[in-house]
Write a protein that holds these residues in place. Structure first.
Motif, mmCIF file in Angstrom:
data_model
loop_
_atom_site.group_PDB
_atom_site.id
_atom_site.type_symbol
_atom_site.label_atom_id
_atom_site.label_comp_id
_atom_site.label_asym_id
_atom_site.label_seq_id
_atom_site.Cartn_x
_atom_site.Cartn_y
_atom_site.Cartn_z
ATOM 1 N N UNK A 50 0.831 -1.216 0.000
ATOM 2 C CA UNK A 50 0.000 0.000 0.000
ATOM 3 C C UNK A 50 0.860 1.258 0.000
ATOM 4 N N UNK A 51 1.864 1.248 0.897
ATOM 5 C CA UNK A 51 2.733 2.426 1.033
ATOM 6 C C UNK A 51 3.425 2.761 -0.283
ATOM 7 N N UNK A 52 3.996 1.731 -0.943
ATOM 8 C CA UNK A 52 4.737 1.980 -2.177
ATOM 9 C C UNK A 52 3.793 2.363 -3.312
ATOM 10 N N UNK A 53 2.649 1.691 -3.352
ATOM 11 C CA UNK A 53 1.694 2.007 -4.410
ATOM 12 C C UNK A 53 1.232 3.465 -4.281
ATOM 13 N N UNK A 54 1.055 3.906 -3.043
ATOM 14 C CA UNK A 54 0.663 5.304 -2.803
ATOM 15 C C UNK A 54 1.655 6.278 -3.430
ATOM 16 N N UNK A 55 2.942 5.934 -3.324
ATOM 17 C CA UNK A 55 3.983 6.807 -3.872
ATOM 18 C C UNK A 55 3.760 7.007 -5.369
ATOM 19 N N UNK A 68 0.439 8.829 -6.327
ATOM 20 C CA UNK A 68 0.466 10.271 -6.121
ATOM 21 C C UNK A 68 1.346 11.010 -7.116
ATOM 22 N N UNK A 69 2.318 10.294 -7.702
ATOM 23 C CA UNK A 69 3.216 11.004 -8.603
ATOM 24 C C UNK A 69 2.868 10.802 -10.079
ATOM 25 N N UNK A 70 2.232 9.678 -10.434
ATOM 26 C CA UNK A 70 1.836 9.481 -11.836
ATOM 27 C C UNK A 70 0.327 9.371 -11.913
ATOM 28 N N UNK A 114 -3.282 -5.010 -10.842
ATOM 29 C CA UNK A 114 -2.620 -4.441 -12.014
ATOM 30 C C UNK A 114 -2.955 -2.956 -12.131
ATOM 31 N N UNK A 115 -1.936 -2.132 -12.341
ATOM 32 C CA UNK A 115 -2.162 -0.706 -12.542
ATOM 33 C C UNK A 115 -1.443 -0.263 -13.803
ATOM 34 N N UNK A 116 -2.134 0.474 -14.657
ATOM 35 C CA UNK A 116 -1.471 1.054 -15.832
ATOM 36 C C UNK A 116 -1.280 2.540 -15.543
ATOM 37 N N UNK A 117 -0.017 2.965 -15.586
ATOM 38 C CA UNK A 117 0.255 4.374 -15.298
ATOM 39 C C UNK A 117 0.686 5.098 -16.570
ATOM 40 N N UNK A 118 0.319 6.364 -16.645
ATOM 41 C CA UNK A 118 0.676 7.141 -17.820
ATOM 42 C C UNK A 118 2.086 7.691 -17.675
ATOM 43 N N UNK A 119 3.026 7.021 -18.319
ATOM 44 C CA UNK A 119 4.415 7.487 -18.288
ATOM 45 C C UNK A 119 5.114 6.922 -19.510
ATOM 46 N N UNK A 120 5.926 7.749 -20.187
ATOM 47 C CA UNK A 120 6.495 7.250 -21.438
ATOM 48 C C UNK A 120 7.741 6.386 -21.260
ATOM 49 N N UNK A 159 11.197 3.926 -5.336
ATOM 50 C CA UNK A 159 11.935 4.243 -6.553
ATOM 51 C C UNK A 159 12.945 3.137 -6.864
ATOM 52 N N UNK A 160 13.562 2.651 -5.797
ATOM 53 C CA UNK A 160 14.545 1.566 -5.974
ATOM 54 C C UNK A 160 13.883 0.349 -6.616
ATOM 55 N N UNK A 161 12.651 0.053 -6.157
ATOM 56 C CA UNK A 161 11.948 -1.115 -6.705
ATOM 57 C C UNK A 161 11.619 -0.930 -8.181
ATOM 58 N N UNK A 162 11.336 0.315 -8.580
ATOM 59 C CA UNK A 162 10.927 0.546 -9.959
ATOM 60 C C UNK A 162 12.123 0.680 -10.888
ATOM 61 N N UNK A 163 13.283 1.016 -10.358
ATOM 62 C CA UNK A 163 14.376 1.344 -11.273
ATOM 63 C C UNK A 163 15.638 0.509 -11.120
ATOM 64 N N UNK A 164 15.599 -0.534 -10.301
ATOM 65 C CA UNK A 164 16.774 -1.406 -10.266
ATOM 66 C C UNK A 164 16.334 -2.855 -10.453
ATOM 67 N N UNK A 165 17.239 -3.622 -11.009
ATOM 68 C CA UNK A 165 16.908 -5.025 -11.287
ATOM 69 C C UNK A 165 17.149 -5.877 -10.052
ATOM 70 N N UNK A 166 16.740 -7.124 -10.143
ATOM 71 C CA UNK A 166 17.015 -8.081 -9.083
ATOM 72 C C UNK A 166 18.400 -8.681 -9.340
#
Lengths: 273, 154
Positions: free
Chosen positions: A46-51, A54-56, A88-94, A169-176
């Motif tokens: 919930x916490x991360x999804x909120x981030x 709120x931004x996209x 599932x969430x689709x966010x508007x970002x290119x 942000x780390x979860x969205x922009x770094x690999x495992x």
């Protein structure tokens, strides 16, 4: 001869009984062992999804949501995955990106859908992210990189908003880890094959994007954060080589084109706004 | 009180078929001491205890009945501890190196394993002392098992 057998069985039973009796005590609580419970994961999700919420901007158009949903439903059904767990969430970002958050949140950027040449490419990336969720990679990564104590303090509100934002942000922009990525790739191919989807376009997608890797890759997040795309494409091809099946498309061609068309309009509208 | 009761039922003093000589008593007692000496190395790596008693057993294979009998009993007891300890050892390793979490079930297992190890440890010391005096000690289960495996004549 009978005596030692009986005594042996009694000894084993004695041990098991001791173990069983001791399990009746809540040792985890007594020793205050920190552990991630379902509740912790739920709260973190919930916490991360909120981030991101709120931004996209989330795209909630019925057609877009339904189309992606039917794709995910087909994949889940073919692989006996409980779809109700996935959000599932689709966010508007290119940015060309998709990623998983704790508690089954799966975020897909519109840039990924618009830059997929065909639906199999998108299905491949979705399968890869579902594999991360199913293999519990997200919590593993968080535990390793952030530490259990920090994660637990986030859920109890003892952590600043900045820390939560950074972690999201780390979860969205770094690999495992490389091995986790490979596991997810292989699992994704299994998912695709079970759903009768050709995995080759997924490999091609990686090839295609790896060729652009040297150019300015600010939009190619999914590939730039997942290293060695070429190598990945190769082992995906290698793994799926002998497993040809009667491939089908999940969506009708028209639905797929409509989805892209609609997304293009939505993103243009929002960008103009 | 408990220990007394324990001694009577789980560990029994019995009359051996003959009176063991001084050097026999020493060798038999040594087989138990062997497992005690190895315990320091054996806690993290349970196989070490077994190997130590196995070497002693092999070394005394052609010894007298009394010595062979006690080497066998020491070996058998180590063998069963190996199962309990190895399971605990690998469970711990999987918790440290994989995503396996610490649960009450795990802690309970470790405590149960410790209880059995301590019991075996005390029994071993007691038996080592008694056999040194030439007194024959038969353990619950292991004693009767040894009677089957170990024959008076080579």
């Amino acid at each position: 001869m009978k005596k030692p057998i009986i005594q042996g069985v009694v000894t084993i039973l004695l041990f098991l009984a001791t173990w069983f009796a001791l399990t009746q005590i809540d040792w985890v609580k007594i020793f205050k062992v920190e552990q991630i419970t379902d509740k912790t994961e739920q709260k973190l999700g919930e916490l991360f999804w909120d981030v991101f919420k709120n931004s996209e901007k989330e795209i909630k158009t019925t057609h877009v949501v339904n189309t992606i949903d039917s794709m995910v439903t087909k994949i889940c059904k073919a692989n006996k995955i409980d779809k109700s767990k996935l959000k599932i969430h689709v966010l508007n970002k290119d940015e060309i990106n998709a990623f998983a958050l704790p508690n089954g949140h799966l975020i897909i950027y519109s840039g990924l859908i618009l830059n997929s040449d065909n639906q199999e490419e998108l299905a491949g990336v979705i399968c890869h992210e579902i594999a991360h969720i199913e293999l519990k990679h997200v919590m593993k990564k968080l535990g390793k990189e952030i530490g259990l104590s920090v994660l637990i303090s986030m859920t109890t509100g003892n952590s600043g908003a900045e820390v939560i934002k950074e972690t999201a942000r780390m979860l969205s922009s770094t690999a495992f880890d490389r091995s986790l990525e490979k596991d997810a790739d292989i699992k994704a191919v299994d998912y695709l094959l079970n759903a009768n989807v050709n995995p080759e376009p997924f490999a091609n997608f990686l090839y295609k994007l790896s060729e652009n890797e040297n150019e300015v890759t600010q939009y190619l997040t999914w590939v730039s954060t997942h290293p060695d795309s070429k190598e990945r494409a190769e082992y995906i091809i290698e793994y799926s080589k002998d497993k040809t099946a009667d491939y089908q498309q999940i969506l009708a061609n028209k639905t797929w084109l409509n989805l892209k068309e609609e997304l293009k309009e939505i993103t243009n509208d929002i960008n103009v706004d | 009180m408990d220990l007394e009761h324990n001694k009577r039922s789980m560990i029994q003093e019995k009359q051996f078929s003959y009176e063991p000589g001084e050097h026999e008593a020493e060798a038999a007692s040594g087989s138990y001491l062997m497992s005690l000496i190895a315990i320091v190395a054996g806690i993290p790596l349970p196989i070490v205890n077994l190997i130590a008693t196995l070497i002693f057993y092999l070394g005394n294979r052609k010894s007298t009945y009394f010595v062979r009998w006690h080497c066998t009993q020491a070996l058998l007891s180590q063998l069963s501890m190996l199962f309990i300890n190895s399971f605990g050892f690998w469970w711990t390793v999987s918790i440290i190196f994989t995503e396996e979490a610490v649960t009450s079930k795990y802690i309970a297992y470790i405590i149960a394993a410790i209880i059995f190890n301590v019991t075996e440890f005390i029994a071993t010391i007691y038996t080592a002392i008694q056999t040194r005096k030439g007194i024959h000690i038969e353990w619950w289960f292991y004693g009767s098992l040894t009677n089957i495996i170990c024959r008076p004549n080579l």
